[in-house]
Design an enzyme around this catalytic site. Structure first.
Site, mmCIF file in Angstrom:
data_model
loop_
_atom_site.group_PDB
_atom_site.id
_atom_site.type_symbol
_atom_site.label_atom_id
_atom_site.label_comp_id
_atom_site.label_asym_id
_atom_site.label_seq_id
_atom_site.Cartn_x
_atom_site.Cartn_y
_atom_site.Cartn_z
ATOM 1 N N LYS A 13 0.905 -1.217 0.073
ATOM 2 C CA LYS A 13 -0.074 0.021 0.090
ATOM 3 C C LYS A 13 0.769 1.360 -0.113
ATOM 4 O O LYS A 13 0.628 2.298 -0.902
ATOM 5 C CB LYS A 13 -0.607 -0.088 1.314
ATOM 6 C CG LYS A 13 -2.151 1.095 1.020
ATOM 7 C CD LYS A 13 -2.994 1.099 2.423
ATOM 8 C CE LYS A 13 -3.812 -0.107 2.120
ATOM 9 N NZ LYS A 13 -4.642 -0.546 3.306
ATOM 10 N N ARG B 290 -3.287 3.054 8.348
ATOM 11 C CA ARG B 290 -3.438 1.812 7.539
ATOM 12 C C ARG B 290 -2.370 1.011 7.558
ATOM 13 O O ARG B 290 -1.101 1.397 7.460
ATOM 14 C CB ARG B 290 -4.091 2.333 6.153
ATOM 15 C CG ARG B 290 -5.262 3.051 6.024
ATOM 16 C CD ARG B 290 -4.938 3.865 4.594
ATOM 17 N NE ARG B 290 -6.290 4.662 4.653
ATOM 18 C CZ ARG B 290 -7.667 4.344 4.223
ATOM 19 N NH1 ARG B 290 -7.766 3.207 3.679
ATOM 20 N NH2 ARG B 290 -8.461 5.268 3.979
ATOM 21 N N GLY C 167 -7.943 -7.517 4.328
ATOM 22 C CA GLY C 167 -8.749 -7.516 5.770
ATOM 23 C C GLY C 167 -8.012 -8.289 7.034
ATOM 24 O O GLY C 167 -8.793 -8.438 7.961
ATOM 25 N N MET D 80 -5.273 -7.267 8.567
ATOM 26 C CA MET D 80 -4.703 -6.408 9.540
ATOM 27 C C MET D 80 -5.568 -5.286 9.675
ATOM 28 O O MET D 80 -6.642 -5.220 9.084
ATOM 29 C CB MET D 80 -3.137 -6.216 9.081
ATOM 30 C CG MET D 80 -2.361 -7.435 9.140
ATOM 31 S SD MET D 80 -0.747 -6.714 8.909
ATOM 32 C CE MET D 80 -0.725 -6.543 6.902
ATOM 33 N N HIS E 36 -16.018 -8.573 2.328
ATOM 34 C CA HIS E 36 -15.008 -9.253 2.775
ATOM 35 C C HIS E 36 -15.324 -10.600 2.444
ATOM 36 O O HIS E 36 -14.540 -11.172 1.782
ATOM 37 C CB HIS E 36 -15.101 -9.270 4.584
ATOM 38 C CG HIS E 36 -14.159 -10.380 4.921
ATOM 39 N ND1 HIS E 36 -14.665 -11.598 5.355
ATOM 40 C CD2 HIS E 36 -12.851 -10.276 5.250
ATOM 41 C CE1 HIS E 36 -13.748 -11.965 5.889
ATOM 42 N NE2 HIS E 36 -12.624 -11.397 5.792
ATOM 43 N N SER F 245 13.030 -42.714 -11.509
ATOM 44 C CA SER F 245 12.179 -41.578 -11.298
ATOM 45 C C SER F 245 12.165 -41.512 -9.896
ATOM 46 O O SER F 245 11.978 -42.499 -8.909
ATOM 47 C CB SER F 245 10.844 -42.460 -11.717
ATOM 48 O OG SER F 245 9.795 -41.652 -11.209
ATOM 49 N N CYS G 104 7.945 -38.908 -9.562
ATOM 50 C CA CYS G 104 6.626 -38.944 -9.536
ATOM 51 C C CYS G 104 5.933 -39.097 -8.271
ATOM 52 O O CYS G 104 4.847 -39.463 -8.049
ATOM 53 C CB CYS G 104 6.363 -40.400 -10.109
ATOM 54 S SG CYS G 104 7.425 -41.872 -9.293
HETATM 55 C C1 PEP Z 1 6.797 -42.139 -3.835
HETATM 56 O O1 PEP Z 1 7.087 -42.633 -2.813
HETATM 57 O O2 PEP Z 1 7.048 -40.759 -4.150
HETATM 58 C C2 PEP Z 1 5.819 -42.622 -4.848
HETATM 59 C C3 PEP Z 1 5.511 -42.149 -5.896
HETATM 60 O O3 PEP Z 1 5.304 -43.894 -4.662
HETATM 61 P P1 PEP Z 1 4.052 -44.365 -3.420
HETATM 62 O O4 PEP Z 1 3.831 -42.964 -3.208
HETATM 63 O O5 PEP Z 1 3.184 -45.226 -4.304
HETATM 64 O O6 PEP Z 1 5.024 -44.926 -2.495
#
Ligand code: PEP
Ligand code: MG
Length: 892
Positions: A21, A91, A100, A102, A455, A769, A837
């Site tokens: 601000k 302010r 909103g 603070m 709000h 992975s 993953c």
């Molecule tokens: C992990 O461990 O990150 C994974 C992808 O395998 P899971 O979650 O199936 O153990």
């Protein structure tokens, strides 16, 4: 460092120091826009205040006094004067806007003496006393912590006594009475005289604003929005000479967005109230008028507003959210900040601003908050079915999306019910910042008062929750826990549906449908796709999941958890039989049947992902997870014994096996490759199913690319053990079918030792992975099953951790292992494919880390694919911006 900056001294870009601000006010002053004179006390002072045990250093007070004197010179008004008094607002404003969360105090400097001056100067006693009562209420609430309801009760009582329906009808006499009563309330609360010295009022207010930085709602807001100390550390305080919107019918106050924050379309969007102060609009006490009406009410000011909006947008290259006040026809700007918009609004404005050549495509992507895009994947009302449901009422659509749930009128109850898993719609007259926890716990919000900038509307939009405000037909009866709308009663716990896109409220649970990606969103995805360098794959284990992921733009499956297929109702019995088989021969027979089922699953998934890699992970969980719980089984056995039932023997055998397989620490127990080592026939079956599915698809000329991944590997030896099985099966299937197949064989890196010895593992693995769920668990020694429900919230609260490491990758610890794994692996195979993953594969900040670490792809759940694509685009673009900046510096 200078602790206080007058608006014409501050650097409008330094939000960290001046708060958003303050920086905006300095910048607008520099742009010669009509900002009332004022000054900013920096965030550094706030930090000092906390270091100093919540005391304001004397030097700061002296500096504030010097700036008040300057303010007197600039405005021609006099502090504590009974002729021409200077009043100010105080302010809050941190580096990041926390709407909103603070505190703010208006009309400061007013007392029994200056109220006379104000009366004299304006010739408007009603206005002067109205300002006085507003000051005491806000000051009492913010500085002394008086419950707002006590003031409201007095106000309502006197309104009734006078026969006034709205505040602006209150007479001078009534207002004087209110002032006296308000002071009494404060004095009763504190046991002290109400402070009359304006400097005392100012000092107390500055402290109160600093204190509000660490107030509960501000802390919760920061935690929920991942606002770390690096992003914002303390609030600034803005002391601004008052511009009065409550000086009569030629005065007004309003909030306006330069573009519609709900859908991004280009027109002024907002509300104003004639003869009112800013708090009235934000608090939703009176239902305001749409800004378009200002054209009729105060045409000159409207034109000024339009021109100002255009100027600010051009300057900031972002839609703005502006607060303005008109004092007797004179237009003032009190604030500007980048408009918070919902995802549709952000996407639309990104596309439009590129068309208008205000920004380029790069900026159009970088300005988006990928996490917010999830809103676009929200539900909407099923129009084909809606006619079966009665419309209860209609309010102002404040935040789009549809939600159905049970109506709850009480904030605490809504919070607890929501947190316990009920789908709650919070129904209130209006909401206040302290109600925010209930917003998090509710699926939607409905209020009877307030406008689009109240709000409830602002908070719900920020959270992407459906919200309707100003549904004026709604009458809430708190005592009897019900509400009535046009004669229809809704009791607490009754199902209702709200459509935040149209403002309609329905009786019952109206069916909703999943959203589709709009053309604008597709354009953003296309631009992000062109920019990104890291691949995006999906974690999917059903053909539907695979199709959805592909529709959203996934470039393959990074993790197909095969165990999920065994949990289907037609498989689980077979799988249990397989676990219970007494001989290897029996087990293999059952595995043959399971193999056929699994093969047909693989075929469908591979078809859905034709042309893209599909990483099929072999069985991971410990076997006991497929059996009933031993305790429950024991109970069952006891009941069966009492009844002399026939199945008792089988249940006893099952119980014995369940006990045999039970583990104290299953996540670190007999799971992953360890199951494959103990029961190689299971992995054999799965590997064969993958090969046979590939053969089948080859015959059908479908371009399938399965790859096989082994979980929980900690050593090269383990991987080699499975690789031998893989080689044998491959050989057999290829010979049987007189064909050759290329199916990559890889491993997860989710055990610490695997990262440490990745150069050995890479000699056998064709890809890696990172399973960052398990890797995070192993690195912290935090159980992934329990930590989040037990101590992690406390760790976050006490700032022992900045982020939940199961949600956002801990780059400092887990990240180091990842980097080591990559370095080790690629020291053996330069072009080794390495992905991630774990859940982090769909988290924007983690994706940035993955991009910067040189990972080949991230794999996220299908619903998060669009978010991952935009995050990956941003990571690449941010890298380019950094490089460019580096080059410019070097050239210098
Ligand atoms: C992990 O461990 O990150 C994974 C992808 O395998 P899971 O979650 O199936 O153990
Ligand atoms: Mg894992």
């Amino acid at each position: 460092m200078k602790p206080v900056y007058f608006f014409d001294e501050g650097d409008g870009k330094n939000k960290k120091l001046l708060g958003g601000k303050g920086a905006g006010l300095c910048e607008m002053t520099r742009l010669k826009l009509p900002v009332p004179p004022g000054f900013v006390i920096t965030t550094e002072v706030c930090k000092k205040y906390y270091e100093n045990n919540k005391k304001l250093p004397k030097s700061i007070i002296a500096e504030v006094k010097r700036n008040i004197a300057k303010l007197e010179r600039r405005t021609g008004k006099v502090w504590d004067s009974q002729d021409n008094p200077l009043l100010v607002s105080v302010r809050s404003g941190a580096a990041i806007s926390m709407p909103g969360m603070m505190d703010t105090i208006l009309n400061l400097g007013i007392n029994d003496k200056t109220v006379k001056g104000l009366t004299k100067k304006t010739n408007n006693p009603r206005f002067a006393w109205d300002s006085y009562r507003r000051f005491i209420q806000l000051f009492g609430k913010v500085v002394f912590g008086v419950d707002d309801r006590r003031f409201d009760q007095v106000l309502e009582f006197i309104k009734e006594k006078q026969g006034a329906t709205i505040d602006s009808e209150l007479s001078e006499e009534s207002l004087k009475e209110i002032v006296t009563k308000y002071k009494e309330i404060c004095e009763e609360h504190t046991g002290k005289k109400f402070p009359t010295n304006p400097f005392e009022q100012l000092e107390l207010s500055i402290k109160a604003v600093f204190n509000s930085w660490n107030g509960e709602r501000a802390r919760i807001y920061r935690e929920k929005n991942n606002i770390t100390k690096e992003i914002a550390d303390g609030t600034a305080v803005n002391v601004v000479s008052m511009a009065f919107g409550n000086m009569g019918n030629d005065s007004a106050t309003g909030v306006v967005f330069t573009r519609n924050p709900g859908d991004g379309t280009r027109h002024l969007f907002g509300d104003y109230l004639v003869n009112a102060q800013g708090e009235d609009v934000v608090a939703g006490v009176r239902t305001p008028k749409a800004v378009a009406d200002l054209k009729k009410d105060l045409p000159k000011s409207y034109n000024e507003l339009v021109k100002t909006c255009a100027k600010l947008e051009k300057h900031y290259k972002e839609p703005q959210d502006i607060e303005f006040t008109i004092e007797q026809g004179k237009f003032y700007l009190l604030q500007t900040r980048n408009a918070k918009m919902n995802a549709t609004g952000m996407i639309k404005t990104s596309i439009e601003m590129v068309k208008e050549k205000l920004i380029n495509k790069q900026k159009a992507i970088l300005r988006l908050n990928p996490e917010q895009l999830e809103q676009l994947l929200h539900k909407r009302i099923d129009e084909d079915n809606v006619s079966n449901y009665a419309i209860l009422g209609k309010g102002i659509p404040a935040s789009p999306g549809a939600a159905n749930g049970i109506a709850v009128f009480d904030v605490k109850k809504a919070t607890s019910m929501g947190e316990n898993g009920s789908k709650v719609i919070l129904v209130r007259e209006e909401t206040k910042p302290e109600d925010v926890p209930a917003f998090f716990a509710s699926v939607g919000i409905l209020t009877s008062r307030g406008g689009k900038t109240s709000h409830a509307a602002v908070v719900a939009r920020g959270m992407g929750k459906p919200c309707i405000v100003g549904c004026s037909e709604l009458r809430i009866d708190h005592e009897n826990k019900k509400c009535t709308v046009n004669g229809t009663a809704v009791n607490e716990g009754d199902l209702i549906t709200i459509d935040g896109s149209t403002g309609k409220v329905f009786v019952g649970e109206v069916p909703t449908i999943e959203p589709k990606i709009t053309r604008d969103f597709k354009t953003i995805l296309e631009w992000s796709n062109n920019a990104k360098r890291i691949g995006i794959r999906a974690n999917a284990d059903t053909p539907e999941g695979a199709k959805l992921a592909r529709e959203y733009g996934a470039e393959g499956i990074g993790l197909c958890r095969t165990e999920r297929m065994f949990n289907a109702s037609d498989r689980i019995g077979l799988f249990v039989d397989m676990i219970m088989a007494e001989t290897l021969q029996d087990r293999k027979k059952i595995l043959e049947k399971l193999g056929q089922l699994q093969k047909s699953d693989f075929i469908q998934i591979l078809k859905a992902m034709e042309g893209y890699p599909v990483t099929i992970r072999l069985l991971d969980p410990p076997l006991h997870e497929f059996l009933p719980n031993p305790e429950e089984l024991a109970n069952k056995v006891r009941t069966l014994e009492q009844r002399n039932a026939l199945e008792v023997e089988r249940s006893k055998v099952l119980l014995a096996r369940a006990r045999e397989l039970a583990e104290v620490n299953p996540m670190m127990g007999h799971r992953g490759v360890r199951v494959g080592v103990s029961y190689p026939e299971i992995y054999e079956m799965q590997i064969r199913a993958v090969f046979e599915a590939a053969i089948e698809l080859k015959k059908q000329r479908i371009d399938a690319h399965p790859q096989i991944m082994i979980p929980q590997v900690s050593s090269l030896e383990e991987l080699r053990y499975v690789k031998e099985i893989y080689d044998r099966i491959k050989d057999e299937v290829e010979k049987e079918n007189k064909t050759k197949l290329k199916i990559n064989f890889g491993t997860m890196l989710e055990v610490v030792r695997a990262c440490l010895t990745a150069e050995q593992i890479a000699t056998t693995a064709e890809f890696f992975s990172f399973g960052t769920n398990d890797l995070t668990q192993a690195t912290f020694s935090f159980s992934r099953e329990d930590a989040e429900g037990k101590f992690l919230p406390e760790y976050l609260n006490k700032e022992l951790l900045e982020r939940n490491p199961f949600q956002t990758l801990d780059t400092n610890g887990v990240g180091r292992l990842i980097k080591l794994g990559i370095k080790n692996g690629r020291s053996v195979k330069h072009r080794l494919e390495i992905g991630i993953c774990g859940e982090h594969g769909g988290d924007p900040d983690s994706i940035k880390f993955c991009h910067n670490s040189g990972l080949s792809y991230v794999s996220a759940s299908p619903h998060r694919i669009p978010i991952a694509i935009v995050s990956a685009g941003q990571a690449a673009l941010a890298g380019r911006v950094r490089k460019k900046a580096g080059k410019i510096k070097r050239r210098k």
